[in-house]
Design a protein around this motif. Structure first.
Motif, PDB file in Angstrom:
ATOM      1  N   ASN A   1      -8.313   4.227  -4.678  1.00 30.83           N
ATOM      2  CA  ASN A   1      -8.091   2.819  -4.991  1.00 30.83           C
ATOM      3  C   ASN A   1      -8.812   1.910  -4.003  1.00 30.83           C
ATOM      4  OD1 ASN A   1      -6.594   3.081  -7.326  1.00 30.83           O
ATOM      5  ND2 ASN A   1      -4.631   3.176  -6.256  1.00 30.83           N
TER       6      ASN A   1
ATOM      7  N   VAL B   1      -4.934  -6.120  -4.891  1.00 32.41           N
ATOM      8  CA  VAL B   1      -5.544  -6.437  -6.191  1.00 32.41           C
ATOM      9  C   VAL B   1      -5.247  -7.882  -6.562  1.00 32.41           C
ATOM     10  CG1 VAL B   1      -5.453  -5.962  -8.663  1.00 32.41           C
ATOM     11  CG2 VAL B   1      -5.557  -4.069  -7.037  1.00 32.41           C
TER      12      VAL B   1
ATOM     13  N   GLN C   1     -13.267  -3.205  -8.873  1.00 32.42           N
ATOM     14  CA  GLN C   1     -12.735  -2.630 -10.113  1.00 32.42           C
ATOM     15  C   GLN C   1     -11.218  -2.860 -10.115  1.00 32.42           C
ATOM     16  OE1 GLN C   1     -14.046   1.445 -10.069  1.00 32.42           O
ATOM     17  NE2 GLN C   1     -16.213   0.906 -10.192  1.00 32.42           N
TER      18      GLN C   1
ATOM     19  N   CYS D   1      -1.631  -1.761  -2.108  1.00 37.75           N
ATOM     20  CA  CYS D   1      -2.815  -1.788  -2.960  1.00 37.75           C
ATOM     21  C   CYS D   1      -2.628  -2.787  -4.106  1.00 37.75           C
ATOM     22  CB  CYS D   1      -3.104  -0.403  -3.516  1.00 37.75           C
ATOM     23  SG  CYS D   1      -4.525  -0.339  -4.636  1.00 37.75           S
TER      24      CYS D   1
ATOM     25  N   ALA E   1      -7.898  -0.265 -10.371  1.00 34.87           N
ATOM     26  CA  ALA E   1      -7.083  -0.122  -9.163  1.00 34.87           C
ATOM     27  C   ALA E   1      -5.641  -0.516  -9.441  1.00 34.87           C
ATOM     28  CB  ALA E   1      -7.664  -0.968  -8.032  1.00 34.87           C
ATOM     29  N   HIS E   2      -5.439  -1.590 -10.207  1.00 37.89           N
ATOM     30  CA  HIS E   2      -4.080  -2.046 -10.519  1.00 37.89           C
ATOM     31  C   HIS E   2      -3.344  -1.008 -11.356  1.00 37.89           C
ATOM     32  CE1 HIS E   2      -0.941  -4.276 -12.716  1.00 37.89           C
ATOM     33  NE2 HIS E   2      -0.876  -5.029 -11.621  1.00 37.89           N
ATOM     34  N   ARG E   3      -4.022  -0.459 -12.356  1.00 42.94           N
ATOM     35  CA  ARG E   3      -3.376   0.530 -13.223  1.00 42.94           C
ATOM     36  C   ARG E   3      -2.995   1.780 -12.428  1.00 42.94           C
ATOM     37  NH1 ARG E   3      -7.339   1.353 -16.376  1.00 42.94           N
ATOM     38  NH2 ARG E   3      -6.824  -0.289 -17.877  1.00 42.94           N
ATOM     39  N   SER E   4      -3.909   2.247 -11.588  1.00 48.74           N
ATOM     40  CA  SER E   4      -3.639   3.450 -10.805  1.00 48.74           C
ATOM     41  C   SER E   4      -2.488   3.229  -9.829  1.00 48.74           C
ATOM     42  CB  SER E   4      -4.904   3.863 -10.048  1.00 48.74           C
ATOM     43  OG  SER E   4      -4.637   4.933  -9.174  1.00 48.74           O
ATOM     44  N   ALA E   5      -2.491   2.100  -9.128  1.00 47.24           N
ATOM     45  CA  ALA E   5      -1.435   1.829  -8.154  1.00 47.24           C
ATOM     46  C   ALA E   5      -0.088   1.625  -8.828  1.00 47.24           C
ATOM     47  CB  ALA E   5      -1.806   0.599  -7.315  1.00 47.24           C
TER      48      ALA E   5
ATOM     49  N   ARG F   1     -12.199   1.604  -5.382  1.00 43.79           N
ATOM     50  CA  ARG F   1     -12.181   0.717  -6.550  1.00 43.79           C
ATOM     51  C   ARG F   1     -12.115  -0.743  -6.117  1.00 43.79           C
ATOM     52  NH1 ARG F   1      -8.159   4.768  -8.442  1.00 43.79           N
ATOM     53  NH2 ARG F   1      -9.222   6.147  -9.926  1.00 43.79           N
ATOM     54  N   LEU F   2     -11.298  -1.034  -5.126  1.00 41.81           N
ATOM     55  CA  LEU F   2     -11.200  -2.410  -4.639  1.00 41.81           C
ATOM     56  C   LEU F   2     -12.516  -2.880  -4.040  1.00 41.81           C
ATOM     57  CD1 LEU F   2      -7.644  -2.547  -2.994  1.00 41.81           C
ATOM     58  CD2 LEU F   2      -8.487  -4.018  -4.834  1.00 41.81           C
TER      59      LEU F   2
ATOM     60  N   HIS G   1       0.875   2.265  -2.044  1.00 43.99           N
ATOM     61  CA  HIS G   1       0.547   1.830  -3.400  1.00 43.99           C
ATOM     62  C   HIS G   1       0.966   0.373  -3.631  1.00 43.99           C
ATOM     63  CE1 HIS G   1      -0.648   5.857  -4.258  1.00 43.99           C
ATOM     64  NE2 HIS G   1       0.574   6.362  -4.208  1.00 43.99           N
TER      65      HIS G   1
END
Length: 294
Positions: free
Chosen positions: A3, A45, A11, A41, A15-19, A6-7, A38
């Motif tokens: 993540n 975002v 992206q 993170c 990153a938001h979806r994964s965290a 991604r940040l 998380h």
């Protein structure tokens, strides 16, 4: 780590979806430290997306979890992000109080990056206060229209001018705080915030009429812009050499690339444009804007 990458590439949705998925799963099987990572993170975002209100929820949840589990490092990092959110919401006094409170905790063994961020918040608050003061004095706008401002004005304060003395003292405090932030960011090679520090320092020292310091930071800003435009790869010389002493030509000659205010601004603008607007991130308060009168 994923993540974080991604940040760095903006992206934000991924990153938001994964965290978010990790936070939901962490409630059942993750450690408090992983949960805090998380949540931080998610806060990052929202801050990157210029949504400070959205960042407060994850920060407060992280703060609660960190205090329950005595995770002092995560607590300090949550406070840094809350300070940044308050700054974005124009709560200047709240942001400054939190940043000043948390910086010593991070000095005691915390993240150098987060210490640098806390110091940057202090500098940003001081610059915002200076911008508000100048706006009230001149009736001008509080926010610049463009990302790269024109050259700084020369504003020498008369010895008996209390307002001018305060202005100079605040600028010197900004320079002191940013000097400490530079040390923190250099320790972990955080190039983007490090470049922003050198950019602001060059403009601050220009307004203070300290040309040698101005030229030194302008030169370092230009080198970092070139390195970032090259994908973040360091040049053949070692990183330390890139931030070593600047030659006397850059420090004393008024005919050098950064030797005059107009040339300095041209060099800063050209270097900043190398990596495009997404990489530059050098929009500064209007306290450092204006036409050069000299």
């Amino acid at each position: 780590a994923a993540n974080g990458v991604r940040l760095s590439h903006l992206q934000l949705l991924a990153a938001h979806r994964s965290a978010r998925e990790a936070v939901e799963g962490g409630r059942r099987r993750g450690s408090p430290g992983d949960l805090c990572d998380h949540l931080l993170c998610l806060a990052d975002v929202h801050l990157e997306a210029k949504n400070p209100v959205g960042a407060l929820g994850p920060c407060l949840r992280c703060l609660s979890a960190a205090e329950s589990s005595r995770l002092l490092q995560h607590r300090a990092e949550a406070l840094v992000r809350i300070a940044r959110a308050r700054l974005e919401m124009r709560d200047l006094s709240g942001a400054l109080r939190l940043a000043e409170e948390v910086a010593p905790q991070l000095s005691a063994g915390g993240s150098a990056k987060q210490r640098g961020e806390a110091l940057m918040i202090q500098a940003d608050v001081l610059l915002a206060l200076l911008a508000k003061r100048r706006s009230r004095t001149k009736g001008g706008p509080a926010t610049p229209a463009s990302g790269i401002e024109p050259p700084l004005p020369q504003l020498p304060a008369p010895a008996d001018d209390a307002g001018g003395k305060l202005h100079g003292e605040l600028l010197r405090e900004v320079a002191r705080v940013l000097g400490e932030a530079v040390e923190a960011f250099e320790a972990v090679e955080e190039l983007v915030p490090l470049r922003r520090c050198h950019y602001i320092l060059a403009r601050v020292y220009h307004e203070l009429s300290e040309q040698v310091s101005r030229n030194r930071h302008a030169s370092r800003f230009r080198r970092l812009s070139e390195r970032l435009a090259n994908g973040g790869r360091r040049p053949a010389a070692a990183f330390a050499a890139a931030f070593g002493a600047v030659g006397t030509a850059a420090g004393t000659s008024t005919g050098s690339v950064v030797g005059t205010s107009a040339a300095m601004n041209s060099a800063l603008t050209s270097a900043a444009c190398l990596g495009g607007a997404a990489a530059t991130g050098v929009t500064e308060p209007s306290v450092l804007a204006g036409e050069h009168k000299g």
